[in-house]
Motif scaffolding. Structure first.
Motif, PDB file in Angstrom:
ATOM      1  N   HIS A 381       1.617  -2.627  -3.144  1.00 25.27           N
ATOM      2  CA  HIS A 381       0.321  -3.048  -3.653  1.00 25.27           C
ATOM      3  C   HIS A 381      -0.598  -1.913  -4.086  1.00 25.27           C
ATOM      4  CE1 HIS A 381       1.028  -7.244  -2.639  1.00 25.27           C
ATOM      5  NE2 HIS A 381       1.485  -6.852  -1.459  1.00 25.27           N
ATOM      6  N   VAL A 382      -0.291  -0.673  -3.711  1.00 25.61           N
ATOM      7  CA  VAL A 382      -1.191   0.438  -4.036  1.00 25.61           C
ATOM      8  C   VAL A 382      -0.500   1.359  -5.048  1.00 25.61           C
ATOM      9  CG1 VAL A 382      -2.522   2.363  -3.118  1.00 25.61           C
ATOM     10  CG2 VAL A 382      -2.217   0.291  -1.741  1.00 25.61           C
ATOM     11  N   PRO A 383      -1.008   1.429  -6.279  1.00 27.73           N
ATOM     12  CA  PRO A 383      -0.336   2.207  -7.330  1.00 27.73           C
ATOM     13  C   PRO A 383      -0.079   3.661  -6.970  1.00 27.73           C
ATOM     14  CG  PRO A 383      -2.025   0.801  -8.282  1.00 27.73           C
ATOM     15  CD  PRO A 383      -2.175   0.709  -6.790  1.00 27.73           C
ATOM     16  N   VAL A 384      -1.041   4.327  -6.292  1.00 31.81           N
ATOM     17  CA  VAL A 384      -0.855   5.743  -6.003  1.00 31.81           C
ATOM     18  C   VAL A 384       0.330   5.961  -5.076  1.00 31.81           C
ATOM     19  CG1 VAL A 384      -2.419   5.806  -4.000  1.00 31.81           C
ATOM     20  CG2 VAL A 384      -2.053   7.868  -5.367  1.00 31.81           C
ATOM     21  N   VAL A 385       0.606   5.010  -4.179  1.00 29.40           N
ATOM     22  CA  VAL A 385       1.762   5.128  -3.302  1.00 29.40           C
ATOM     23  C   VAL A 385       3.047   5.054  -4.111  1.00 29.40           C
ATOM     24  CG1 VAL A 385       2.994   4.089  -1.354  1.00 29.40           C
ATOM     25  CG2 VAL A 385       0.493   4.217  -1.335  1.00 29.40           C
ATOM     26  N   ARG A 386       3.075   4.187  -5.108  1.00 30.73           N
ATOM     27  CA  ARG A 386       4.272   4.075  -5.950  1.00 30.73           C
ATOM     28  C   ARG A 386       4.487   5.350  -6.766  1.00 30.73           C
ATOM     29  NH1 ARG A 386       2.127  -1.157  -6.828  1.00 30.73           N
ATOM     30  NH2 ARG A 386       1.516  -0.644  -8.968  1.00 30.73           N
ATOM     31  N   THR A 387       3.437   6.142  -6.954  1.00 32.29           N
ATOM     32  CA  THR A 387       3.575   7.423  -7.650  1.00 32.29           C
ATOM     33  C   THR A 387       4.026   8.530  -6.698  1.00 32.29           C
ATOM     34  OG1 THR A 387       1.834   6.779  -9.201  1.00 32.29           O
ATOM     35  CG2 THR A 387       2.364   9.114  -9.065  1.00 32.29           C
ATOM     36  N   ILE A 388       3.506   8.504  -5.485  1.00 37.84           N
ATOM     37  CA  ILE A 388       3.821   9.555  -4.516  1.00 37.84           C
ATOM     38  C   ILE A 388       5.265   9.470  -4.040  1.00 37.84           C
ATOM     39  CG2 ILE A 388       3.316  10.375  -2.189  1.00 37.84           C
ATOM     40  CD1 ILE A 388       0.396   9.600  -2.682  1.00 37.84           C
ATOM     41  N   MET A 389       5.738   8.259  -3.766  1.00 37.32           N
ATOM     42  CA  MET A 389       7.056   8.118  -3.155  1.00 37.32           C
ATOM     43  C   MET A 389       8.190   8.661  -4.018  1.00 37.32           C
ATOM     44  SD  MET A 389       6.487   7.219  -0.165  1.00 37.32           S
ATOM     45  CE  MET A 389       8.173   6.952   0.372  1.00 37.32           C
ATOM     46  N   PRO A 390       8.236   8.405  -5.338  1.00 34.99           N
ATOM     47  CA  PRO A 390       9.321   9.004  -6.117  1.00 34.99           C
ATOM     48  C   PRO A 390       9.272  10.529  -6.134  1.00 34.99           C
ATOM     49  CG  PRO A 390       7.761   7.877  -7.564  1.00 34.99           C
ATOM     50  CD  PRO A 390       7.449   7.458  -6.152  1.00 34.99           C
ATOM     51  N   ARG A 391       8.063  11.099  -6.082  1.00 35.25           N
ATOM     52  CA  ARG A 391       7.959  12.551  -6.009  1.00 35.25           C
ATOM     53  C   ARG A 391       8.484  13.052  -4.668  1.00 35.25           C
ATOM     54  NH1 ARG A 391       5.537  15.575  -9.562  1.00 35.25           N
ATOM     55  NH2 ARG A 391       5.227  17.181  -7.955  1.00 35.25           N
ATOM     56  N   LEU A 392       8.152  12.340  -3.606  1.00 35.47           N
ATOM     57  CA  LEU A 392       8.587  12.755  -2.277  1.00 35.47           C
ATOM     58  C   LEU A 392      10.098  12.675  -2.151  1.00 35.47           C
ATOM     59  CD1 LEU A 392       7.448  13.637   0.498  1.00 35.47           C
ATOM     60  CD2 LEU A 392       7.528  11.223   1.172  1.00 35.47           C
ATOM     61  N   ILE A 393      10.695  11.607  -2.675  1.00 35.18           N
ATOM     62  CA  ILE A 393      12.141  11.437  -2.589  1.00 35.18           C
ATOM     63  C   ILE A 393      12.861  12.320  -3.603  1.00 35.18           C
ATOM     64  CG2 ILE A 393      14.040   9.791  -2.870  1.00 35.18           C
ATOM     65  CD1 ILE A 393      12.115   7.603  -1.907  1.00 35.18           C
ATOM     66  N   GLY A 394      12.372  12.329  -4.839  1.00 37.38           N
ATOM     67  CA  GLY A 394      13.101  12.997  -5.910  1.00 37.38           C
ATOM     68  C   GLY A 394      12.903  14.500  -5.976  1.00 37.38           C
ATOM     69  N   LEU A 395      11.697  14.957  -5.651  1.00 32.91           N
ATOM     70  CA  LEU A 395      11.378  16.376  -5.767  1.00 32.91           C
ATOM     71  C   LEU A 395      11.181  17.042  -4.413  1.00 32.91           C
ATOM     72  CD1 LEU A 395       8.875  16.227  -8.764  1.00 32.91           C
ATOM     73  CD2 LEU A 395      11.293  16.869  -8.822  1.00 32.91           C
TER      74      LEU A 395
END
Length: 415
Positions: A381-395
């Motif tokens: 439900h929170v857009p910023v979380v959907r942005t942070i998680m791929p960075r955390l997992i991918g990078l």
């Protein structure tokens, strides 16, 4: 007795990447790998965006992309009611590093070995098993190893780096103490055929959880890599129940795959992963440094262990190559590598511990009622979380870049 600048024990992703980087700096480096080849099933098959970017910086990206591989676009977790919540949508990352490459790990390791073999100071010794450390009474000065014919010898070195995994012989020999965190599950890996007519994105992931167990299917070109999840300590019970009962468990979770479960011929076809989450309280003693799983065993949640290990290798090479060329690696140098990599390790393990507690434990115990766990609610439900998680997992929280001494122009032909 042989000598080298740096003895790297373990030919996994961290060990091979470290060997390549140090050799490009001109350091005499010897990698000892206990197996005769890299052909072992069910090792981590992910190459994360930060690693792909690293390969570009090393001039190896074009050749890497020509290797057979598929692309994973997102990581999702199940919630009650059969819905999936996407935690990592890699398409949100900046191209061309907006996916996770899926390929057999042996292909990736062979690729790194070929690149490293071009460096005159690199040596790879297959079927050489490190058995203990050598010390002069003050510091570690090398390793003892056993060849495939049973003969033993010693390799002297200015530095030993342990990249020999979560069951590291060397970290135990050095007496390094670890901190363990609880893990609610173990994983059993196996393969099932995938027919050419079956739909589904290659490298897609389909999870299914319920009744105290779970199944995850990773789509590959001609097979499914299957993971079965059950409460920790279940291995003896599962094997005593026999293969027919295990087939029934998989059919119950994935009825669409029931027509091919004869491919599980016996319980010997299951590769059990004793899932651990731990980290050393200190990663080094004088003359020895542990990195990757030897320093911090990771949960398979998020598939980040390989990425973290490779980032460790880059940080280690960047700091240690000048010291190795001088022949004076100090405890201060080793502490600096740990200090740089401890924060991302602690952060990722913290997220995994939350996932264990908030997602996996309730799925296995059935104790949670109502809506999805808090982390998945925020991810949905929170857009910023959907942005942070791929960075955390991918990078990762502190992605490393190739040091200047290791960078090369892109190679356009295979070797």
């Amino acid at each position: 007795m042989e000598t080298t600048g740096c003895a790297v024990v373990g030919g996994g992703p961290a060990g091979m990447m470290l060997g390549l980087l140090l050799a490009r700096a001109g350091v005499r480096v010897t990698v000892l790998e206990k197996h005769g080849d890299f052909l072992r099933d069910f090792r981590g098959d992910t190459v994360h965006p930060s690693t792909i970017r690293l390969l570009d910086e090393l001039g190896l990206g074009d050749e890497f992309r020509r290797l057979p591989q598929s692309r994973l676009q997102n990581v999702a977790f199940p919630v009650r009611g059969g819905r999936l919540v996407t935690l990592g949508d890699f398409s949100l990352l900046k191209p061309p590093y907006n996916y996770v490459a899926m390929m057999p790990q042996w292909d990736f390791l062979d690729f790194l070995a070929r690149a490293a073999a071009l460096e005159p100071t690199f040596t790879l010794l297959m079927e050489h098993t490190a058995t203990s450390l050598v010390s002069d009474g003050r510091r570690i000065t090398g390793v003892r190893y056993r060849r495939s014919d049973g003969s033993e010898d010693t390799l002297r070195s200015d530095l030993v780096v342990a990249t020999d995994g979560r069951h590291s012989v060397l970290r135990r020999a050095a007496g390094l103490q670890q901190r363990d965190f609880p893990v609610p599950f173990d994983t059993w890996w196996f393969r099932l055929p995938r027919y050419p007519t079956e739909p589904g994105e290659v490298a897609g992931i389909v999870p299914s959880f319920g009744n105290g167990e779970g199944v995850i299917a990773l789509f590959r070109d001609d097979y499914y890599q299957m993971g079965y999840f059950a409460p920790k300590g279940s291995d003896a019970r599962l094997r005593s129940e026999g293969v027919e009962r295990f087939r029934q468990r998989i059919a119950s979770a994935r009825p669409d795959l029931a027509d091919r479960l004869d491919a599980i011929a016996s319980m010997d076809d299951l590769h059990m992963l004793d899932v651990r989450l731990d980290r050393l309280r200190r990663w080094y003693v004088d003359g020895l440094l542990c990195i990757g799983d030897a320093a911090h065993a990771m949960s398979p949640v998020g598939g980040v262990g390989i990425n973290l290990a490779i980032q460790d290798a880059v940080a280690a090479a960047t700091r240690l190559a000048p010291a190795l060329l001088r022949g004076t690696v100090t405890v201060k140098d080793l502490a600096a590598v740990e200090r740089r990599r401890r924060f991302p390790t602690n952060l990722i393990q913290g997220v995994q511990r939350i996932m264990h507690h908030e997602v996996f434990a309730p799925l296995f115990t059935g104790k949670r009622s109502g809506g999805p766990p808090a982390m998945l609610f925020w991810a949905r439900h929170v857009p910023v979380v959907r942005t942070i998680m791929p960075r955390l997992i991918g990078l990762g929280p502190r992605p490393e870049h190739a040091p200047g001494f290791a960078r090369r122009p892109q190679r356009t032909t295979s070797h």
